[in-house]
Motif scaffolding. Structure first.
Motif, mmCIF file in Angstrom:
data_model
loop_
_atom_site.group_PDB
_atom_site.id
_atom_site.type_symbol
_atom_site.label_atom_id
_atom_site.label_comp_id
_atom_site.label_asym_id
_atom_site.label_seq_id
_atom_site.Cartn_x
_atom_site.Cartn_y
_atom_site.Cartn_z
ATOM 1 N N GLY A 226 -16.104 -4.528 7.234
ATOM 2 C CA GLY A 226 -17.556 -4.483 7.244
ATOM 3 C C GLY A 226 -18.143 -3.730 6.071
ATOM 4 N N VAL A 227 -17.530 -3.874 4.891
ATOM 5 C CA VAL A 227 -18.033 -3.210 3.684
ATOM 6 C C VAL A 227 -18.145 -4.237 2.570
ATOM 7 C CG1 VAL A 227 -16.982 -1.001 4.316
ATOM 8 C CG2 VAL A 227 -15.714 -2.605 2.869
ATOM 9 N N GLN A 228 -18.824 -3.868 1.512
ATOM 10 C CA GLN A 228 -18.937 -4.722 0.344
ATOM 11 C C GLN A 228 -17.745 -4.485 -0.588
ATOM 12 O OE1 GLN A 228 -21.382 -7.050 -0.037
ATOM 13 N NE2 GLN A 228 -21.972 -6.417 2.046
ATOM 14 N N ALA A 229 -17.393 -5.508 -1.353
ATOM 15 C CA ALA A 229 -16.255 -5.399 -2.263
ATOM 16 C C ALA A 229 -16.367 -4.224 -3.233
ATOM 17 C CB ALA A 229 -16.071 -6.707 -3.020
ATOM 18 N N PRO A 230 -17.556 -3.945 -3.808
ATOM 19 C CA PRO A 230 -17.651 -2.802 -4.728
ATOM 20 C C PRO A 230 -17.209 -1.473 -4.114
ATOM 21 C CG PRO A 230 -19.563 -4.206 -4.964
ATOM 22 C CD PRO A 230 -18.816 -4.713 -3.764
ATOM 23 N N THR A 231 -17.383 -1.339 -2.793
ATOM 24 C CA THR A 231 -16.946 -0.110 -2.123
ATOM 25 C C THR A 231 -15.432 0.043 -2.210
ATOM 26 O OG1 THR A 231 -18.785 -0.261 -0.562
ATOM 27 C CG2 THR A 231 -16.945 1.161 0.057
ATOM 28 N N ILE A 232 -14.709 -1.069 -2.053
ATOM 29 C CA ILE A 232 -13.248 -1.036 -2.149
ATOM 30 C C ILE A 232 -12.819 -0.652 -3.557
ATOM 31 C CG2 ILE A 232 -11.144 -2.428 -2.008
ATOM 32 C CD1 ILE A 232 -12.486 -4.056 0.189
ATOM 33 N N TYR A 233 -13.453 -1.261 -4.550
ATOM 34 C CA TYR A 233 -13.086 -0.942 -5.937
ATOM 35 C C TYR A 233 -13.413 0.512 -6.279
ATOM 36 C CZ TYR A 233 -12.475 -5.966 -6.568
ATOM 37 O OH TYR A 233 -12.042 -7.254 -6.461
ATOM 38 N N ARG A 234 -14.524 1.001 -5.744
ATOM 39 C CA ARG A 234 -14.918 2.388 -6.028
ATOM 40 C C ARG A 234 -13.917 3.373 -5.427
ATOM 41 N NH1 ARG A 234 -17.726 5.810 -2.897
ATOM 42 N NH2 ARG A 234 -18.494 4.133 -1.548
ATOM 43 N N LEU A 235 -13.433 3.089 -4.231
ATOM 44 C CA LEU A 235 -12.542 4.017 -3.540
ATOM 45 C C LEU A 235 -11.080 3.890 -3.955
ATOM 46 C CD1 LEU A 235 -14.008 3.780 0.081
ATOM 47 C CD2 LEU A 235 -14.213 5.705 -1.502
ATOM 48 N N PHE A 236 -10.644 2.667 -4.309
ATOM 49 C CA PHE A 236 -9.222 2.441 -4.539
ATOM 50 C C PHE A 236 -8.892 1.928 -5.935
ATOM 51 C CE2 PHE A 236 -10.157 1.855 -0.034
ATOM 52 C CZ PHE A 236 -9.293 2.769 0.540
ATOM 53 N N GLY A 237 -9.893 1.585 -6.716
ATOM 54 C CA GLY A 237 -9.671 1.125 -8.082
ATOM 55 C C GLY A 237 -9.403 -0.356 -8.167
ATOM 56 N N ASP A 238 -8.374 -0.838 -7.467
ATOM 57 C CA ASP A 238 -8.040 -2.259 -7.461
ATOM 58 C C ASP A 238 -7.228 -2.547 -6.208
ATOM 59 O OD1 ASP A 238 -5.568 -1.137 -7.996
ATOM 60 O OD2 ASP A 238 -5.494 -1.803 -10.076
ATOM 61 N N LYS A 239 -6.749 -3.796 -6.088
ATOM 62 C CA LYS A 239 -5.999 -4.175 -4.900
ATOM 63 C C LYS A 239 -4.718 -3.364 -4.776
ATOM 64 C CE LYS A 239 -3.630 -8.032 -2.657
ATOM 65 N NZ LYS A 239 -3.312 -9.474 -2.673
ATOM 66 N N GLN A 240 -4.035 -3.101 -5.895
ATOM 67 C CA GLN A 240 -2.796 -2.340 -5.822
ATOM 68 C C GLN A 240 -3.053 -0.929 -5.324
ATOM 69 O OE1 GLN A 240 0.463 -3.621 -6.322
ATOM 70 N NE2 GLN A 240 0.700 -1.732 -5.141
ATOM 71 N N GLY A 241 -4.167 -0.334 -5.749
ATOM 72 C CA GLY A 241 -4.522 0.987 -5.254
ATOM 73 C C GLY A 241 -4.755 0.974 -3.756
ATOM 74 N N LEU A 242 -5.380 -0.099 -3.266
ATOM 75 C CA LEU A 242 -5.591 -0.239 -1.822
ATOM 76 C C LEU A 242 -4.258 -0.398 -1.101
ATOM 77 C CD1 LEU A 242 -7.275 -0.663 0.724
ATOM 78 C CD2 LEU A 242 -7.575 -3.061 0.038
ATOM 79 N N LEU A 243 -3.377 -1.237 -1.649
ATOM 80 C CA LEU A 243 -2.071 -1.441 -1.015
ATOM 81 C C LEU A 243 -1.257 -0.145 -0.985
ATOM 82 C CD1 LEU A 243 -1.040 -4.918 -2.463
ATOM 83 C CD2 LEU A 243 -1.679 -4.409 -0.107
ATOM 84 N N ASP A 244 -1.332 0.638 -2.055
ATOM 85 C CA ASP A 244 -0.634 1.929 -2.074
ATOM 86 C C ASP A 244 -1.158 2.847 -0.973
ATOM 87 O OD1 ASP A 244 1.023 1.226 -4.153
ATOM 88 O OD2 ASP A 244 -0.177 2.206 -5.705
ATOM 89 N N ALA A 245 -2.469 2.834 -0.773
ATOM 90 C CA ALA A 245 -3.061 3.659 0.279
ATOM 91 C C ALA A 245 -2.618 3.179 1.653
ATOM 92 C CB ALA A 245 -4.590 3.624 0.167
ATOM 93 N N VAL A 246 -2.552 1.867 1.830
ATOM 94 C CA VAL A 246 -2.109 1.303 3.106
ATOM 95 C C VAL A 246 -0.661 1.687 3.384
ATOM 96 C CG1 VAL A 246 -1.579 -0.855 4.313
ATOM 97 C CG2 VAL A 246 -3.733 -0.618 3.075
ATOM 98 N N VAL A 247 0.188 1.572 2.365
ATOM 99 C CA VAL A 247 1.598 1.898 2.535
ATOM 100 C C VAL A 247 1.771 3.384 2.856
ATOM 101 C CG1 VAL A 247 3.802 2.082 1.335
ATOM 102 C CG2 VAL A 247 2.454 -0.001 1.138
ATOM 103 N N SER A 248 1.069 4.240 2.139
ATOM 104 C CA SER A 248 1.187 5.677 2.390
ATOM 105 C C SER A 248 0.740 6.019 3.804
ATOM 106 C CB SER A 248 0.349 6.458 1.371
ATOM 107 O OG SER A 248 0.886 6.309 0.071
ATOM 108 N N HIS A 249 -0.375 5.414 4.234
ATOM 109 C CA HIS A 249 -0.884 5.653 5.587
ATOM 110 C C HIS A 249 0.120 5.146 6.629
ATOM 111 C CE1 HIS A 249 -3.580 5.929 9.005
ATOM 112 N NE2 HIS A 249 -3.415 4.630 9.233
ATOM 113 N N GLY A 250 0.647 3.938 6.417
ATOM 114 C CA GLY A 250 1.594 3.377 7.365
ATOM 115 C C GLY A 250 2.873 4.178 7.448
ATOM 116 N N PHE A 251 3.359 4.661 6.305
ATOM 117 C CA PHE A 251 4.574 5.456 6.269
ATOM 118 C C PHE A 251 4.373 6.781 6.997
ATOM 119 C CE2 PHE A 251 7.340 8.446 3.745
ATOM 120 C CZ PHE A 251 8.537 8.034 4.298
ATOM 121 N N GLU A 252 3.260 7.434 6.734
ATOM 122 C CA GLU A 252 2.965 8.713 7.389
ATOM 123 C C GLU A 252 2.814 8.525 8.894
ATOM 124 O OE1 GLU A 252 -0.498 10.026 5.377
ATOM 125 O OE2 GLU A 252 0.550 10.455 3.488
ATOM 126 N N THR A 253 2.162 7.430 9.302
ATOM 127 C CA THR A 253 1.983 7.157 10.726
ATOM 128 C C THR A 253 3.318 6.912 11.402
ATOM 129 O OG1 THR A 253 -0.204 6.179 10.326
ATOM 130 C CG2 THR A 253 0.866 5.638 12.409
#
Length: 237
Positions: free
Chosen positions: A40-67
């Motif tokens: 429920g967010v706009q694409a620019p919000t994702i780019y602002r927070l994570f830089g690009d898709k790889q940055g988002l995937l890295d965040a997802v992996v880190s979160h999943g690993f920690e969980t």
């Protein structure tokens, strides 16, 4: 998957949405458009927070690993570092089999950019486990080689198992690989069966940070010498 809230802004919600897409459809399903709609967010919000898709995937992996670690790490460190290494191996393989898409992103990133930050954190945990074995005098090879053997064999075993349909996997493959590596890098007793320079060098190198009587330059020089002894051939005559 643990659902996160908006307490810290949209970032947790975006990571949670991307993680769900990853579990359901793999990395190809984690597109900016799909994540935007799911979170429920706009694409620019994702780019602002994570830089690009790889940055988002890295965040997802880190979160999943920690969980995953938070869910599974109920066993406290024991007095037997080799037993703890076995437990760490099983935890590693368990992550691969329970969350294959997440694991593949950790160790086989599609962009060819190498390991994810979460994989590097896991490598540091492995290095600490091997260091404890070395300090206990139960390592028969140099620390670097031991870490490399466990890491390469463990990730290779995990990725091989992921590539095979669950019903066709060899149920004993992981245990066999684990015990083969442990036999190759450790001794059965707290001290080497035949005391000599190799075992002494490995143990002293592992505990060198605890030596306070040396200057930094002396410690670095001694570390270089010990690494050379631990990595080289030892005469049996």
């Amino acid at each position: 998957m643990v659902t996160v809230t908006d307490d810290d802004g949209p970032r947790p919600r975006i990571v949670d949405a991307a993680a769900r897409l990853l579990e359901d459809g793999g990395s190809e399903a984690v597109s900016t458009r799909a994540v935007s709609a799911a979170a429920g967010v706009q694409a620019p919000t994702i780019y602002r927070l994570f830089g690009d898709k790889q940055g988002l995937l890295d965040a997802v992996v880190s979160h999943g690993f920690e969980t995953y670690l938070a869910e599974k790490m109920v066993r406290e460190e024991s007095d037997d570092p080799v037993a703890d290494l076995r437990a760490g191996w099983d935890l590693h393989i368990g992550l691969a089999l329970e969350r294959p898409a997440l694991y593949t992103l950790m160790y086989a990133r599609p962009d060819g950019a190498g390991y994810s930050p979460a994989a590097r954190a896991a490598f540091a945990v492995l290095a600490a486990l091997v260091r404890r074995i070395a300090v206990a005098g139960r390592l028969r090879v140099a620390e670097g080689r031991a870490v490399g053997l466990v890491h390469s064999t463990g990730t290779g075993t995990a990725l091989s198992l992921i590539a095979v349909p669950p019903g066709k996997r060899d149920p004993g493959l992981s245990d066999a690989a684990r015990e083969a590596v442990i036999a190759a890098i450790t001794t059965d007793a707290p001290a080497a069966p035949e005391p000599g320079p190799l075992a002494a060098a490995i143990s002293l190198r592992a505990a060198l940070d605890q030596v306070d009587v040396l200057t930094d330059a002396e410690r670095a020089l001694l570390a270089e010498w010990l690494d050379k002894v631990a990595s080289g051939p030892v005469s049996t005559t």
